[in-house]
Structures are given as structure tokens and as C-alpha cells.
Motif scaffolding. Structure first.
Motif, short mmCIF file in Angstrom:
data_model
loop_
_atom_site.label_atom_id
_atom_site.label_comp_id
_atom_site.label_asym_id
_atom_site.label_seq_id
_atom_site.Cartn_x
_atom_site.Cartn_y
_atom_site.Cartn_z
N ASP A 214 -59.36 -8.87 -22.49
CA ASP A 214 -58.29 -7.95 -22.13
C ASP A 214 -57.11 -8.21 -23.08
O ASP A 214 -57.08 -9.24 -23.75
CB ASP A 214 -57.93 -8.31 -20.68
N LYS A 216 -53.19 -8.41 -22.48
CA LYS A 216 -52.23 -8.31 -21.36
C LYS A 216 -50.83 -7.89 -21.79
O LYS A 216 -50.11 -7.26 -21.03
CB LYS A 216 -52.16 -9.65 -20.62
N GLY A 228 -50.75 -4.84 -16.71
CA GLY A 228 -52.06 -4.93 -16.06
C GLY A 228 -53.20 -5.01 -17.06
O GLY A 228 -54.33 -5.33 -16.70
N TYR A 271 -64.77 -11.92 -10.34
CA TYR A 271 -64.19 -11.82 -11.67
C TYR A 271 -63.51 -13.16 -11.93
O TYR A 271 -62.54 -13.50 -11.27
CB TYR A 271 -63.22 -10.65 -11.65
N ASN A 287 -60.57 -13.01 -9.26
CA ASN A 287 -60.26 -11.74 -8.62
C ASN A 287 -61.51 -11.30 -7.89
O ASN A 287 -62.63 -11.60 -8.33
CB ASN A 287 -59.85 -10.69 -9.66
N ARG A 289 -62.64 -8.26 -7.46
CA ARG A 289 -62.83 -6.85 -7.83
C ARG A 289 -63.19 -6.82 -9.31
O ARG A 289 -63.10 -7.83 -9.99
CB ARG A 289 -61.52 -6.12 -7.61
N GLY A 291 -62.31 -5.99 -13.13
CA GLY A 291 -61.07 -5.93 -13.90
C GLY A 291 -60.77 -4.50 -14.30
O GLY A 291 -61.67 -3.68 -14.43
N ASP A 292 -59.49 -4.23 -14.50
CA ASP A 292 -59.06 -2.91 -14.94
C ASP A 292 -58.14 -3.15 -16.13
O ASP A 292 -57.07 -3.73 -15.94
CB ASP A 292 -58.33 -2.21 -13.80
N PRO A 293 -58.53 -2.89 -17.37
CA PRO A 293 -59.54 -1.94 -17.84
C PRO A 293 -60.90 -2.55 -18.22
O PRO A 293 -61.71 -1.84 -18.84
CB PRO A 293 -58.88 -1.37 -19.09
N GLU A 294 -61.21 -3.79 -17.85
CA GLU A 294 -62.49 -4.35 -18.27
C GLU A 294 -63.67 -3.57 -17.70
O GLU A 294 -64.73 -3.45 -18.34
CB GLU A 294 -62.61 -5.82 -17.83
N1 GLY Z 1 -57.15 -6.54 -16.61
C1 GLY Z 1 -56.81 -7.60 -15.75
C2 GLY Z 1 -57.10 -7.38 -14.35
O1 GLY Z 1 -57.79 -6.46 -13.94
O2 GLY Z 1 -56.65 -8.20 -13.55
#
Ligand code: GLY
Ligand code: AMP
Length: 426
Positions: A214, A216, A228, A271, A287, A289, A291-294
Motif C-alpha cells: 500500500d 499510505k 487510508g 489482514y 485487521n 477485513r 485492505g482498501d485499496p489492497e
Molecule cells: N490500506 C490500508 C487498510 O486498508 O487498512
């Protein structure tokens, strides 16, 4: 073949990518997303559902014969949505509230690591400022100060000096990160390269997914404030096969086994945010969930049926679920609204989406958009995820930026150096 009706919870680029991939499943029936966005509406039916009201979600699932609920963001999981759905007999992809403590409390995760010998930064937990400051003075800088609870991806101060660290303690106990800062975790500073590692688990079996990296910081060259995530690519070259094997054996497997042994079996996607140090992988955080944008680059590369995998994770049959990847790398460029990560400008019109999406190998996922009278408007900080695959990282990147350049959105911006680390290695 029987089809399944699915409800996805969330409204970001991650959820667009999940819906896009689920929509390709031969087993998909009706696909709903709550609340969704303008891009998601192209592949799913968007529903204005108050996700915080578990009874409403259950009633919706019964009315629409939903066979699987996929929870995108972590807050509903921390709030017990998966527990409520399962208690009502509805299949839900995502951990229980007890298992989601892995993300809801940093102190919980650090203590779990200590009990199960999982490599992570040395730490102390504090409920008052004086004790935290004594510990910081004894350890010296650089040092990392964190609010214990969920702070919407913020809540972390990487302090390069003692003064910064001491000020961070006052800021957090002073309410700078809200209720998340009732307790403070102080951590050893880890030096290395960061990588995101994802696995699916049904509580017992673990299926490693692809790796990703990512970006950041908001600005080119990793400068400016944290966000994010401004872009990602997969795979992450630092996660060699040997490093993936170590991350699984030393970090993920003991976590999944430990959670099960302690009566909080973890199911869903896990994650692991890793720091690859000179002495091997260390856990920075979990995490519960994608990742966003992963997620967007993972979905671009996933060759298997996502619906089958998510159902297997819910039903305890992951050990029999094959997972295949497209070997081509994928990359995503986040387009954000001017002002992000501060106050983003909302309501500006975005043109050129069809032209951008027509670039070979490109899909434009929507992260924060609304549609009105056939026009699309920005409605968030991160607004679009211009995602591409290619024979090489270089080709994926050329395609993604070619698509970015076809967009007509003067109030949006992006980083121009996504995947610089991977390209610097070649
Ligand atoms: N891209 C980092 C996250 O989803 O926490
Ligand atoms: P987190 O919210 O825990 O992921 O932390 C946000 C960012 O702070 C991470 O992505 C790292 O860049 C950095 N960070 C967190 N913990 C540490 C640590 N112990 N050492 C160095 N950097 C850290």
C-alpha cells in the motif's frame, strides 16, 4: 446449479471490487449492496439499509432470501453484526465481535502475541500518562505511541524524538483520538519494509491469499500526511515465497490456533500488516477485513470463484477450496478529491469514466461516488480506484495512468509514483 442471493455491506472501492468479482460467479443469484455507491450500482442492487440496526439487516435478509452476507468494513464486525446474523441462522462472512477484538483493541492483540510467542514490537499498555511517559523515557526514541481502540485508521504517532512521543501521550489521553484513547500502547519502533498479507480462514484451515503493498502517505515519494491508502499493487516483491512461509508459520498460524484455543475462533479474512525487518517478519497490526485499496488488486488477480471461497470460509470447508491466481501483477491508483485527507471537496462532477474504463486491462472501481440524472459526482475523500493488470508492473502502471489521464475531473488528484518500490527493484 443452485444460485445464491448475496448481500455485501459497505460503500467503498473494496466493496465495489468484491461485488465486481462476486457478480462473475456462475453461482451468484441476486446481488445486493448496502449502501453501495454509483459504481457498485452497475453490478449490484444498492439498498438504503441502516447497517447499525441488526434487526433491520436480518429482516432484509429474510425478505430477500439472502444466503450469504459479506461484511466489508470492520466497524459492523466489532459491533457484533456477524454474531447477530449467525444467531438468526444467516451465513455471514466475517468474524464474531469476540474475534474482531484483534482489531478493536491493540492491547488485546499485543497480549495475544505475547501468550503465543508471535513476533511483534516490544510494548507496554498504560491507562495513565505518567506511567506511559516513564516507560517512554526509559526506552528512548524513536518510539511509537498508539491509542488502544479503533480510531478509523488513525490513532498512531511514530515519534522520532522523545518530545514528540511525550506530546503524543498527552494528546491521546487528552481525547485527541476520542474514546479510542482511553488506553495507550507504547511500542518499539520497527525498521524495515511494510507489506500486507491476507489469508482466509474458517477457524481451522488457512488459505493464504496474495500479498500487496500500500502507499499510505498522500504525496509522491511517500511524503505528507497518512491516508487510508493512495494506491497498491500485488504481489509485493518483499514477500518472497520464503517470507510468506515464515509469516504463515510464525504469525498467522499461531494466531488462528491461539484464537480457537481461547474460545474465540476467527473466521473470515485476516489482514496482517507486517514489517519485514532484518530479523524477519513482525506483526504491526491485524485487521479483520480486506485492505482498501489492497482488495482491489487482489480481486483483479483472483482466478478462482470468490463466492465459493467465501462460502467455504463460513462453512468450515476451506481445506477443500482451491485458490488460483493470475500471475500477472495488478496495480491500483487512488483518485482522491481535492482536500483529502483533510476536508475533501464533495459534489464535483466526474467525466470520462467510460473512456478510462475502455483502456485495455483497466477497471475503474468507485470508492466514493453518487449518481444523479446519469452524471457521476464525488462523494468522499477517496473517490475512484483506477485498477489495471499487465504482463509486468510497468505495463499495469502505464495502463492505469493512461486511464487516469482520460478522466475529466479537475477537482481530483492522485499520486504519480504508485509501485515505485517494486519498479526500483527491477
Ligand atoms: N490500506 C490500508 C487498510 O486498508 O487498512
Ligand atoms: P497501524 O495503524 O498500527 O497500522 O499503524 C499505522 C502506521 O504506523 C503503520 O502502517 C506503520 O507505517 C506505522 N507503525 C505502526 N507501528 C509501528 C512500529 N512499531 N514501528 C514502526 N512503524 C510503525
Amino acid at each position: 446449479m443452485t444460485t445464491m442471493n448475496v448481500l455485501v455491506i459497505g460503500s467503498g472501492g473494496r466493496e465495489h471490487a468484491l461485488c465486481w468479482k462476486l457478480a462473475q460467479s456462475p453461482r451468484i443469484g441476486a446481488l445486493h449492496c448496502a449502501p453501495g455507491n454509483a459504481g457498485i450500482a452497475q453490478v449490484a442492487t444498492c439498498q438504503a439499509l441502516a447497517v447499525g440496526n441488526h434487526d433491520d439487516v436480518i429482516a432484509f435478509c429474510r425478505d430477500h432470501a439472502i444466503a450469504l452476507v459479506v461484511v466489508g468494513p470492520e466497524q459492523p464486525l466489532v459491533d457484533g453484526l456477524a454474531d447477530a446474523l449467525r444467531a438468526a441462522g444467516i451465513r455471514c462472512f466475517g468474524p464474531s465481535a469476540a474475534a474482531a477484538q484483534l482489531v478493536g483493541s491493540k492491547g488485546f492483540t499485543k497480549d495475544l502475541c505475547a501468550r503465543h510467542d508471535i513476533p511483534t514490537a516490544a510494548y507496554g499498555r498504560f491507562s495513565n500518562a505518567a506511567a506511559a511517559k516513564d516507560y517512554i523515557r526509559a526506552q528512548g526514541a524513536p518510539i511509537v505511541v498508539k491509542a488502544d481502540g479503533l480510531a478509523a485508521g488513525k490513532g498512531v504517532v511514530v515519534a522520532m524524538t522523545l518530545d514528540e512521543a511525550l506530546a503524543a501521550v498527552d494528546m491521546i489521553f487528552g481525547g485527541g483520538f476520542g474514546a479510542a484513547g482511553a488506553e495507550v500502547v507504547v511500542e518499539e519502533f520497527l525498521d524495515g519494509e511494510e507489506a500486507s498479507f491476507f489469508v482466509l480462514t474458517d477457524g481451522t484451515a488457512i488459505v493464504p491469499l496474495a500479498t500487496a503493498q500500500d502507499h499510505k502517505r498522500v504525496g509522491d515519494g511517500d511524503t505528507g500526511p497518512n491516508t487510508g491508502g493512495m494506491g497498491a499493487y500485488s504481489p509485493a516483491p518483499v514477500m518472497t515465497e520464503a517470507m510468506v512461509a515464515r509469516a504463515l508459520a510464525e504469525i498467522v498460524e499461531p494466531t488462528v490456533r491461539g484464537m480457537a484455543a481461547e474460545g474465540m475462533p476467527y473466521t473470515g479474512v485476516l489482514y496482517a500488516g507486517l514489517m519485514i525487518t532484518a530479523r524477519g517478519p513482525k506483526l504491526i497490526e491485524y485487521n479483520c477485513r480486506f485492505g482498501d485499496p489492497e482488495c482491489q488488486v487482489l480481486m483483479m488477480r483472483l482466478a478462482s470463484d470468490l463466492l465459493d471461497l467465501l462460502v467455504a470460509a463460513c462453512d468450515g470447508t476451506l481445506a477443500q477450496a482451491p485458490v488460483a491466481w493470475n500471475p500477472e501483477p495488478a496495480l491500483t491508483v487512488v483518485m482522491a478529491a481535492r482536500g483529502y485527507p483533510g476536508e475533501p471537496l464533495k459534489g464535483t462532477e466526474i467525466r470520462g469514466l467510460d473512456a478510462a474504463g475502455a483502456v485495455d486491462g483497466v477497471v475503474v472501481f468507485h470508492a466514493g461516488t453518487t449518481a444523479k440524472d446519469g452524471r457521476v459526482y464525488a462523494n468522499g475523500g477517496r473517490v475512484l480506484n483506477v485498477t489495471a493488470h499487465g504482463a509486468t508492473v510497468e505495463e499495469a502502471r502505464t495502463r492505469a495512468y493512461a486511464a487516469v489521464d482520460r478522466l475529466d475531473w479537475p477537482d481530483g488528484f492522485c499520486r504519480r509514483d504508485i509501485a515505485w518500490r517494486a519498479l526500483a527493484r527491477d
